[in-house]
Structures are given as structure tokens and as C-alpha cells.
Scaffold this motif. Structure first.
Motif, PDB file in Angstrom:
ATOM      1  N   GLU A 101       0.846  -1.194   0.000  1.00 33.19           N
ATOM      2  CA  GLU A 101       0.000   0.000   0.000  1.00 33.19           C
ATOM      3  C   GLU A 101       0.887   1.252   0.000  1.00 33.19           C
ATOM      4  OE1 GLU A 101      -3.024   2.128   3.050  1.00 33.19           O
ATOM      5  OE2 GLU A 101      -3.506   0.042   2.548  1.00 33.19           O
ATOM      6  N   HIS A 102       1.945   1.235   0.791  1.00 34.92           N
ATOM      7  CA  HIS A 102       2.878   2.363   0.838  1.00 34.92           C
ATOM      8  C   HIS A 102       3.628   2.494  -0.493  1.00 34.92           C
ATOM      9  CE1 HIS A 102       6.616   4.499   2.012  1.00 34.92           C
ATOM     10  NE2 HIS A 102       5.790   5.177   2.793  1.00 34.92           N
ATOM     11  N   LEU A 103       4.149   1.393  -0.996  1.00 35.84           N
ATOM     12  CA  LEU A 103       4.934   1.407  -2.231  1.00 35.84           C
ATOM     13  C   LEU A 103       4.107   1.871  -3.428  1.00 35.84           C
ATOM     14  CD1 LEU A 103       7.668   0.710  -3.602  1.00 35.84           C
ATOM     15  CD2 LEU A 103       6.741  -1.597  -3.956  1.00 35.84           C
ATOM     16  N   CYS A 104       2.868   1.421  -3.501  1.00 36.74           N
ATOM     17  CA  CYS A 104       2.036   1.694  -4.677  1.00 36.74           C
ATOM     18  C   CYS A 104       1.365   3.066  -4.636  1.00 36.74           C
ATOM     19  CB  CYS A 104       1.012   0.580  -4.860  1.00 36.74           C
ATOM     20  SG  CYS A 104       1.789  -0.956  -5.445  1.00 36.74           S
ATOM     21  N   ARG A 105       1.745   3.888  -3.681  1.00 35.52           N
ATOM     22  CA  ARG A 105       1.277   5.279  -3.723  1.00 35.52           C
ATOM     23  C   ARG A 105       1.874   5.989  -4.937  1.00 35.52           C
ATOM     24  NH1 ARG A 105       2.019   7.877   2.133  1.00 35.52           N
ATOM     25  NH2 ARG A 105       2.427   5.879   3.086  1.00 35.52           N
ATOM     26  N   ASP A 106       2.980   5.461  -5.397  1.00 36.83           N
ATOM     27  CA  ASP A 106       3.619   6.013  -6.599  1.00 36.83           C
ATOM     28  C   ASP A 106       2.930   5.409  -7.816  1.00 36.83           C
ATOM     29  OD1 ASP A 106       5.416   5.831  -8.942  1.00 36.83           O
ATOM     30  OD2 ASP A 106       6.774   6.957  -7.627  1.00 36.83           O
ATOM     31  N   PRO A 107       2.322   6.246  -8.664  1.00 41.42           N
ATOM     32  CA  PRO A 107       1.575   5.726  -9.817  1.00 41.42           C
ATOM     33  C   PRO A 107       2.428   4.885 -10.773  1.00 41.42           C
ATOM     34  CG  PRO A 107       1.222   8.105  -9.565  1.00 41.42           C
ATOM     35  CD  PRO A 107       2.257   7.697  -8.559  1.00 41.42           C
ATOM     36  N   GLU A 108       3.690   5.260 -10.968  1.00 44.87           N
ATOM     37  CA  GLU A 108       4.563   4.497 -11.870  1.00 44.87           C
ATOM     38  C   GLU A 108       4.780   3.082 -11.338  1.00 44.87           C
ATOM     39  OE1 GLU A 108       9.197   4.354 -13.292  1.00 44.87           O
ATOM     40  OE2 GLU A 108       8.392   6.309 -12.776  1.00 44.87           O
ATOM     41  N   ILE A 109       4.990   2.977 -10.057  1.00 44.86           N
ATOM     42  CA  ILE A 109       5.199   1.657  -9.455  1.00 44.86           C
ATOM     43  C   ILE A 109       3.882   0.890  -9.411  1.00 44.86           C
ATOM     44  CG2 ILE A 109       5.810   0.453  -7.320  1.00 44.86           C
ATOM     45  CD1 ILE A 109       8.018   2.575  -6.945  1.00 44.86           C
ATOM     46  N   ALA A 110       2.803   1.583  -9.078  1.00 45.84           N
ATOM     47  CA  ALA A 110       1.491   0.926  -9.017  1.00 45.84           C
ATOM     48  C   ALA A 110       1.151   0.254 -10.340  1.00 45.84           C
ATOM     49  CB  ALA A 110       0.416   1.932  -8.628  1.00 45.84           C
ATOM     50  N   LYS A 111       1.530   0.875 -11.464  1.00 45.49           N
ATOM     51  CA  LYS A 111       1.254   0.296 -12.784  1.00 45.49           C
ATOM     52  C   LYS A 111       1.918  -1.070 -12.953  1.00 45.49           C
ATOM     53  CE  LYS A 111       0.568   4.550 -15.360  1.00 45.49           C
ATOM     54  NZ  LYS A 111       1.108   5.433 -16.402  1.00 45.49           N
ATOM     55  N   MET A 112       3.075  -1.246 -12.335  1.00 41.01           N
ATOM     56  CA  MET A 112       3.783  -2.529 -12.454  1.00 41.01           C
ATOM     57  C   MET A 112       2.994  -3.674 -11.822  1.00 41.01           C
ATOM     58  SD  MET A 112       7.676  -1.565 -11.533  1.00 41.01           S
ATOM     59  CE  MET A 112       8.733  -0.780 -12.709  1.00 41.01           C
ATOM     60  N   PHE A 113       2.079  -3.322 -10.920  1.00 35.00           N
ATOM     61  CA  PHE A 113       1.338  -4.351 -10.199  1.00 35.00           C
ATOM     62  C   PHE A 113      -0.101  -4.501 -10.676  1.00 35.00           C
ATOM     63  CE2 PHE A 113       4.834  -3.202  -7.390  1.00 35.00           C
ATOM     64  CZ  PHE A 113       5.349  -4.448  -7.111  1.00 35.00           C
ATOM     65  N   GLU A 114      -0.468  -3.817 -11.745  1.00 39.86           N
ATOM     66  CA  GLU A 114      -1.816  -3.956 -12.283  1.00 39.86           C
ATOM     67  C   GLU A 114      -2.037  -5.398 -12.717  1.00 39.86           C
ATOM     68  OE1 GLU A 114      -2.306  -1.019 -15.374  1.00 39.86           O
ATOM     69  OE2 GLU A 114      -2.407   0.619 -13.916  1.00 39.86           O
ATOM     70  N   GLY A 115      -3.148  -5.968 -12.277  1.00 39.01           N
ATOM     71  CA  GLY A 115      -3.493  -7.335 -12.651  1.00 39.01           C
ATOM     72  C   GLY A 115      -2.730  -8.404 -11.896  1.00 39.01           C
ATOM     73  N   VAL A 116      -1.906  -8.008 -10.939  1.00 33.04           N
ATOM     74  CA  VAL A 116      -1.120  -8.969 -10.162  1.00 33.04           C
ATOM     75  C   VAL A 116      -1.918  -9.380  -8.927  1.00 33.04           C
ATOM     76  CG1 VAL A 116       0.986  -9.229  -8.756  1.00 33.04           C
ATOM     77  CG2 VAL A 116       1.089  -8.051 -10.958  1.00 33.04           C
ATOM     78  N   ASP A 117      -1.915 -10.650  -8.627  1.00 31.08           N
ATOM     79  CA  ASP A 117      -2.524 -11.149  -7.396  1.00 31.08           C
ATOM     80  C   ASP A 117      -1.632 -10.700  -6.241  1.00 31.08           C
ATOM     81  OD1 ASP A 117      -3.195 -12.666  -5.117  1.00 31.08           O
ATOM     82  OD2 ASP A 117      -3.718 -14.430  -6.298  1.00 31.08           O
TER      83      ASP A 117
END
Length: 185
Positions: free
Chosen positions: A56-72
Motif C-alpha cells: 500500500e505504501h509502495l504503490c502510492r507512486d503511480p509508476e510503481i502501481a502500474k507494475m502491479f496492475e493485474g497482479v494477485d
């Protein structure tokens, strides 16, 4: 620009940690004791801590959050938890875990991870440890964990910067290392 500065800072910290010599026995003991405490409330999967605090902390960054789209993210949390466990248990014999981390760096390169992503990961790790350990995450323990993260991330960053060069471990070699460290628990 922010990533470049943060990345340089984390890479400098990783190099400084590595240059400051090997982890001392008291540092290893401190980090391992804190890991034991975190495991006592996070359980075997670590999902409540890794998924709900770290990511939750890491994915506050939109660029990083994109890397986890669709990931379980439950599965992803388990993978990170297991890797952290292997690393922490293996601190007494870094030569055995560094090839595993280099291999992980090579794999992460294929997901689009670059050296600059390690700064926010390190900050999210420190944030998570602070949340989980509270007052026990004092200056001395924080410095020990930063040193550990610096050493471990340097292995992964080196593999990424070398373009995955070097000999990657096979899945059976990785499982053998993981099994040997599971016995150390």
C-alpha cells in the motif's frame, strides 16, 4: 528526477553499506530478532504486513502501481515475504543468498524494474518495519536494517545493471538454497 535522486541515494547507501564491511554479529542478531517478532504477528504468509502495509505504501507512486496492475497481490506478498525470510535467515552466510538475490534482480529486470525503483522499495520496507515494530524500531535497528537492505539490494541492482549477466541459478538451485535456509529457522 525524484527517482534519479532517490536511486542515487539508495545506491550510494548500498555501496556505503557494502564498503563498511560485513554485517556484524550484533547487527545480524538484531535484524533476525526483529524479523522473528514481525513473524509472530504477521504469520507464515506475511500478507497482513506485506500486502496491507508495504505494498500500500509502495504503490502510492503511480509508476510503481502500474507494475502491479493485474497482479494477485496476496500471492505477490507471499513471494516477497518468503524472499525476505530467506535473506534474513541467510545473513550469517551471505555468499549463499547473494546468488539468489542476483537471480531475483535478473527476473525483476524482465518486469521493468530498474535500479531507480530500489529507493522507494527501501523506504517502504523501512516504513513497514517502523509500523510493525513501533518504538522497538530505534535508530540502531533502523541502521542495521538499512545496511541489510543496502547489501541485498546492491546484489539485485548489480544484476540489473549488468543486464542480467552472470550465471542465473536454475529453479532447482533456488529451491535447494531455499530448502537449506528453511532448515535454519
Amino acid at each position: 528526477k525524484v527517482y534519479t535522486v532517490m536511486s542515487k541515494t539508495m545506491i550510494d547507501a548500498a555501496e556505503a553499506a557494502a564498503a563498511s564491511g560485513p554485517l556484524t554479529k550484533p547487527e545480524i542478531k538484531m535484524v533476525q530478532a526483529s524479523w522473528t517478532k514481525i513473524r509472530s504477528f504477521a504469520g507464515d504468509s506475511g500478507a497482513p504486513v506485506i500486502k496491507d502495509v508495504f505494498y500500500e505504501h509502495l504503490c502510492r507512486d503511480p509508476e510503481i502501481a502500474k507494475m502491479f496492475e493485474g497482479v494477485d497481490m496476496g500471492k505477490q506478498a507471499g513471494k516477497l515475504w518468503n524472499m525476505l525470510g530467506i535473506a534474513v535467515r541467510g545473513l550469517n552466510d551471505l555468499d549463499k543468498i547473494l546468488p539468489v538475490l542476483r537471480d531475483s534482480g535478473t527476473r525483476h529486470m524482465s518486469y521493468g524494474v530498474s535500479a531507480e525503483h530500489f529507493a522507494p522499495v527501501g523506504e517502504s520496507l523501512m516504513y513497514t518495519l517502523d509500523k510493525g515494530l513501533g518504538k522497538e524500531f530505534n535508530t540502531q535497528l533502523r541502521a542495521a536494517w538499512r545496511k541489510v537492505y543496502g547489501i541485498l539490494s546492491k546484489a539485485m541492482i548489480d544484476a540489473i545493471e549488468e543486464g542480467g549477466g552472470g550465471e542465473a541459478l536454475s529453479k532447482s538451485e533456488i529451491k535447494a538454497v531455499q530448502a537449506s535456509w528453511a532448515k535454519v529457522r
